[in-house]
Structure formats: structure tokens, C-alpha cells
Design a protein around this motif. Sequence first.
Motif, mmCIF file in Angstrom:
data_model
loop_
_atom_site.group_PDB
_atom_site.id
_atom_site.type_symbol
_atom_site.label_atom_id
_atom_site.label_comp_id
_atom_site.label_asym_id
_atom_site.label_seq_id
_atom_site.Cartn_x
_atom_site.Cartn_y
_atom_site.Cartn_z
ATOM 1 N N VAL A 101 0.856 -1.195 0.050
ATOM 2 C CA VAL A 101 0.035 -0.154 -0.158
ATOM 3 C C VAL A 101 1.084 1.380 0.096
ATOM 4 C CG1 VAL A 101 -1.808 1.332 1.246
ATOM 5 C CG2 VAL A 101 -1.959 -1.181 1.183
ATOM 6 N N LEU A 102 0.630 1.972 -0.835
ATOM 7 C CA LEU A 102 1.362 3.294 -1.165
ATOM 8 C C LEU A 102 0.774 4.439 0.137
ATOM 9 C CD1 LEU A 102 3.728 4.318 -2.825
ATOM 10 C CD2 LEU A 102 2.078 5.582 -4.200
ATOM 11 N N LEU A 103 1.512 4.598 0.951
ATOM 12 C CA LEU A 103 1.008 5.560 2.059
ATOM 13 C C LEU A 103 2.186 6.673 2.500
ATOM 14 C CD1 LEU A 103 -1.027 6.419 4.301
ATOM 15 C CD2 LEU A 103 -0.166 4.471 5.840
ATOM 16 N N ASP A 104 1.992 8.007 2.674
ATOM 17 C CA ASP A 104 2.676 8.862 3.193
ATOM 18 C C ASP A 104 2.041 9.512 4.290
ATOM 19 O OD1 ASP A 104 4.516 10.861 3.823
ATOM 20 O OD2 ASP A 104 4.617 11.959 1.991
ATOM 21 N N LEU A 105 2.341 9.036 5.492
ATOM 22 C CA LEU A 105 1.543 9.618 6.637
ATOM 23 C C LEU A 105 1.660 11.075 7.034
ATOM 24 C CD1 LEU A 105 2.311 6.679 9.570
ATOM 25 C CD2 LEU A 105 -0.085 7.289 8.315
ATOM 26 N N SER A 106 2.541 11.744 6.383
ATOM 27 C CA SER A 106 2.656 13.203 6.327
ATOM 28 C C SER A 106 1.464 13.595 5.642
ATOM 29 C CB SER A 106 3.910 13.598 6.225
ATOM 30 O OG SER A 106 4.111 13.794 4.751
ATOM 31 N N ASP A 107 0.718 12.977 4.507
ATOM 32 C CA ASP A 107 -0.188 13.444 3.930
ATOM 33 C C ASP A 107 -1.427 12.845 4.572
ATOM 34 O OD1 ASP A 107 -2.097 14.371 2.089
ATOM 35 O OD2 ASP A 107 -1.106 13.138 0.436
ATOM 36 N N SER B 268 -4.713 13.501 4.503
ATOM 37 C CA SER B 268 -5.790 13.336 3.415
ATOM 38 C C SER B 268 -6.007 12.039 2.977
ATOM 39 C CB SER B 268 -5.754 14.437 2.366
ATOM 40 O OG SER B 268 -4.745 14.305 1.663
ATOM 41 N N CYS B 269 -4.772 11.269 2.768
ATOM 42 C CA CYS B 269 -4.893 9.754 2.053
ATOM 43 C C CYS B 269 -5.133 8.703 3.127
ATOM 44 C CB CYS B 269 -3.836 9.663 1.156
ATOM 45 S SG CYS B 269 -2.263 9.480 2.194
ATOM 46 N N VAL B 270 -4.901 9.186 4.531
ATOM 47 C CA VAL B 270 -4.804 8.213 5.374
ATOM 48 C C VAL B 270 -6.164 7.314 5.482
ATOM 49 C CG1 VAL B 270 -4.554 7.678 7.800
ATOM 50 C CG2 VAL B 270 -3.035 9.102 6.709
ATOM 51 N N GLN B 271 -7.238 8.013 5.491
ATOM 52 C CA GLN B 271 -8.741 7.440 5.613
ATOM 53 C C GLN B 271 -8.880 6.568 4.479
ATOM 54 O OE1 GLN B 271 -11.003 7.524 7.895
ATOM 55 N NE2 GLN B 271 -10.326 9.238 9.320
ATOM 56 N N ASP B 272 -8.645 6.859 3.251
ATOM 57 C CA ASP B 272 -8.808 5.897 2.121
ATOM 58 C C ASP B 272 -7.863 4.644 2.326
ATOM 59 O OD1 ASP B 272 -10.421 7.888 0.764
ATOM 60 O OD2 ASP B 272 -8.868 8.957 -0.224
ATOM 61 N N VAL B 273 -6.585 4.821 2.835
ATOM 62 C CA VAL B 273 -5.841 3.508 2.732
ATOM 63 C C VAL B 273 -6.476 2.599 4.006
ATOM 64 C CG1 VAL B 273 -3.516 2.872 3.950
ATOM 65 C CG2 VAL B 273 -3.568 4.794 2.252
ATOM 66 N N ALA B 274 -6.902 3.102 4.921
ATOM 67 C CA ALA B 274 -7.746 2.339 6.082
ATOM 68 C C ALA B 274 -8.992 1.431 5.544
ATOM 69 C CB ALA B 274 -8.104 3.208 7.114
ATOM 70 N N GLU C 204 -9.329 0.925 2.344
ATOM 71 C CA GLU C 204 -8.909 -0.043 1.226
ATOM 72 C C GLU C 204 -8.229 -1.329 1.972
ATOM 73 O OE1 GLU C 204 -4.838 -0.904 -1.618
ATOM 74 O OE2 GLU C 204 -5.411 1.264 -0.934
ATOM 75 N N VAL C 205 -7.782 -1.053 3.300
ATOM 76 C CA VAL C 205 -7.105 -2.422 3.863
ATOM 77 C C VAL C 205 -8.180 -3.263 4.463
ATOM 78 C CG1 VAL C 205 -5.999 -3.109 6.091
ATOM 79 C CG2 VAL C 205 -5.096 -1.335 4.440
ATOM 80 N N LEU C 206 -9.238 -2.582 4.980
ATOM 81 C CA LEU C 206 -10.333 -2.897 5.644
ATOM 82 C C LEU C 206 -11.461 -3.943 4.614
ATOM 83 C CD1 LEU C 206 -11.619 -0.638 8.318
ATOM 84 C CD2 LEU C 206 -10.607 -2.723 8.602
ATOM 85 N N ASP C 207 -11.252 -3.322 3.555
ATOM 86 C CA ASP C 207 -12.130 -3.708 2.341
ATOM 87 C C ASP C 207 -11.395 -5.090 1.751
ATOM 88 O OD1 ASP C 207 -14.286 -1.745 2.347
ATOM 89 O OD2 ASP C 207 -13.400 -0.620 0.589
ATOM 90 N N CYS C 208 -10.182 -5.111 1.737
ATOM 91 C CA CYS C 208 -9.405 -6.211 1.274
ATOM 92 C C CYS C 208 -9.565 -7.308 2.115
ATOM 93 C CB CYS C 208 -7.968 -5.823 1.006
ATOM 94 S SG CYS C 208 -6.968 -7.080 0.483
#
Length: 311
Positions: free
Chosen positions: A96-102, A104-110, A112-116
Motif C-alpha cells: 500500500v502506497l502511504l505517506d503519513l505526512s499526507d 488526507s490519504c490516510v482514511q482511504d488507505v484504512a 482499502e485495507v478493511l475492504d481487502c
Amino acid sequence: MGVTAVLMLPLLLLGISGLLFIYQEVSRLWSKSAVQNKVVVITDAISGLGKECARVFHTGGARLVLCGKNWERLEILYDALISVADPSKTFTPKLVLLDLSDISCVQDVAKEVLDCYGCVDILINNASMKIKGPAHKISLELDKKIMDANYFGPITLTKALLPDMISRRTGQIVLVNNIQGKLGIPFRTAYAASKHAALGFFDCLRAEVEEYDVVVSTVSPTFIRSYHIDPGQGNWEASIWKFFFRKLTYGVHPVDVAEEVMRTVRRKKQEVFMANPIPKAAMYIRTFFPEFFFAVVACGVKEKLNVPEEG
């Protein structure tokens, strides 16, 4: 009597060695069973510690979600894990591509993981950004960036995954922090502030979620050093401050920290402080003799400002 004692000594040593071997094997198998089939999210998996955590948990049979901000390095890590693991006993990691300093994208990553996977059993908050320099020379913009990466990023991901853990009444959140979450060191104001904030958040969270059987753990080494670099001797012993600072900053190897993270997960420890005696003593001195501690630190700052650095 003397001959009997001489004969018994090798047998005694052999017996102790055998017991230690059995204990190590049982601990290793226990570690694997603790994470086998568990969904484990590791942030900043491409860092030195992240790679070692990935190796340890992948070998243990976890369903890994490896997060990082560089896709090529994630793929290199993926290939390294797949090449040495037994495919019949391990699962293919998810990248998963994730930059925690951004933020705005953290919720989408979470999501994605839960959906998977449908859930997350263990979250290892490992990502960290460092900065060193006098406070008045570090911009407020950089201060905010450090806080995003080291504080707001981890807590945003934690908050996104926490409701699922609470509803399932199971899960573990591990924060890999730093000694500077407890002990401020000069010229690292932004970094120390972010680590204090993170530790405070997760200490509070631990009490809040205990009734839901969600475990919150913090692992705080002094510093995590690189694989092949050890602190040099130099002229550190020229003063008390330099001796103190060298001991305080003597890093822990990523392999050792990763194994401690695994033990923390297995034993559901709440707090681990990885340090040699000097930093531990500094913690007590800071608590019980603050004026002496501040005097030593101030002395070090004066030397730093007045004496040119070598090289």
C-alpha cells in the motif's frame, strides 16, 4: 567427592544448555502462533526497522499489509520476503502506497485495507520523520510537517482502524516511539514534541480501550541505528556531557527492535523501554533531580555552540 563433582559439572552445563535451547524453540513457535493468520499493518515498512518487522511477522505467518511512500522500494521488500519464505506457511504481502505526512490519504488507505481483509488484528505504527537543528532556525512549516508524520498521521490511521477492533473486541496497536517521547534532547525540539504528543495519546488510548480487550503497546528504543554503522569513539570522553550524550544516543539495532516488537505483541506488553543503563539513569535523574539534569544538558549546549565540530 571431588571426582563426582568434576564429572557432574559437564552434565549440568549440558542440561542447562538443553533447557535454554528448548525455551528458545518454544518461544519461537509461540511467537509464530501469536501472529499466524493475523492481519498485520506495518507503516513505513521500507525503513530499516520496517523491513525487519516485515521479515519477522512474515516468517510468523501473518497476513502483512506493508505501507510505504516509495513503490519501488516496497516492491524490492516484497521480492525479498517472497524469495526466502516458505509459500506453504506464509501469505503474500499486500503493498500500500502511504505517506503519513499526507493526512488526507490516510482514511482511504484504512478503507482499502478493511475492504481487502475485513479487519486488522495488529497495527504497528512505525513511521517517523526526524529533524535536527536550533529551534529558531526551523520553520513553523517544517514543525507542522514533523507533527503530521509523527503524530497526526499515526493517530489518524489508528482512529480509522480502531472502531473495527472495538466492535470485534480484539486487536493490538503498537507504537514504535523513541526515548525523546520521555526525555527532550537539545536541537530536536520538533521531533521531541511530536514523540511526546504521540506517547501521550497512546497512553490515554490504552486506558480507554482496555474494556474492549484492545491492547495498546509502546516500544521506545533510544535510537535505531543503521545496519552497519556503530557510534565511533572520537573524543567523546573529553567531557561529562559528551560521555553522557554518546551513551544516550547509542542506538539499538533494527533486528533487536523488531524482535522486541514481536515479543511485545506475543506477550501483550503495555510499555517497553529499550536502552542501556545510562539513558535509564537519565530518566530517573530527569524525574527526581531535574535541576541537575538541566544543568548537564545546558552545559552540553554551550559546548555545542562554542566548540567547532570535528570535520
